[in-house]
Design an enzyme around this catalytic site. Structure first.
Site: not given
Length: 263
Positions: A19, A66, A93, A159, A163, A192, A194
């Protein structure tokens, strides 16, 4: 004869693949100069991306850093200012995912994920805001959220939590920085195509007793538009968030997922 205005300058973190790469190329196509970032191991991918950006006629700068390290983030934003003159758009991102049951997540894995997905976004937001406030011309700050920032997926507990936190951070930043002409929004991709989703598919399949590819097929059945997203789908929306068309929008984390989750 009036002098031509200098193109706006964007910085995209985690631009080495997926992305982030698509966002950088789209913003360059929109006429922005685009600085690109990733970790040192992605230096080769950044070099190739820089060549593609320059082929569009836009200027670029490549900065390895980083995003979980404050000094590296501050240096990154400083280098972009030195090489491209200013910073108008920050796209935070960069992110990682761990796919495993909550009971198996170690404290070290939890901390590593949060250091990139949450602290990294916080550091990038702050460094960009300080630069934009100093410039006095406002700006656009854009973060990577996810549909799991509204409804978690199993095996993606930390995760998902990261978010959810990005969504709250985005709202708070929008409140604090509106007085400086800075808007702060986030994009929430779904499933997605990816490398990250390849990893998620593999781990979900292992835990659910499916063959590789079956897990993403299973979750893709939730997509109303009938296909898995490609990075360019997300990049088109980020293009809007980075443009003057979104000037009256701030504090939002918007799903761009083909109709998986409805808030």
């Amino acid at each position: 004869m009036t002098a031509q205005a200098q193109p706006r300058v964007a910085l995209v973190t985690g631009a080495g693949q997926g992305i982030g790469r698509a966002i950088a190329l789209r913003l360059a196509a929109d006429g922005l100069d685009v600085a690109i970032n990733d970790v040192a191991s992605k230096a080769g991918a950044l070099k190739d991306l820089a060549a593609e950006i320059e082929a569009t006629g836009s200027r670029t700068a490549t900065v390895t850093a980083d995003v979980s390290q404050p000094a590296e983030v501050d240096s990154m934003v400083g280098q972009v200012g030195e090489q491209l003159g200013k910073l108008d758009v920050m796209v935070a991102n960069a992110g990682i995912a761990h796919v495993k049951p909550l009971l198996e997540v170690t404290p070290e894995e939890f901390d590593q994920l949060m250091s990139i997905n949450l602290r990294g976004v916080h550091l990038c937001y702050n460094a960009a805001a300080r630069r934009m406030i100093e410039q006095g011309t406002g700006g656009k700050i854009i973060g990577a959220c996810s549909i799991v920032g509204y409804r978690p997926f199993p095996l993606l507990g930390p995760y998902s939590a990261s978010k959810w936190a990005v969504r709250g951070l985005t709202q708070a930043a929008a409140m604090e920085w509106s007085q400086h002409g800075i808007t702060v929004n986030a994009y929430c991709p779904g499933i997605v195509g990816t490398a990250m989703w390849d990893q998620i598919d593999e781990k979900l399949a292992e835990n659910e007793g499916l063959r590789k590819g079956q897990a993403i097929e299973k979750y893709s059945e939730m997509i109303q538009l009938g296909r898995v997203s490609v990075p360019e789908d997300v990049a088109k929306f980020v293009s809007y968030l980075a443009s003057p068309d979104s000037d009256y929008m701030t504090g939002q984390s918007v799903m761009i997922d083909g109709g998986v989750q409805f808030s």
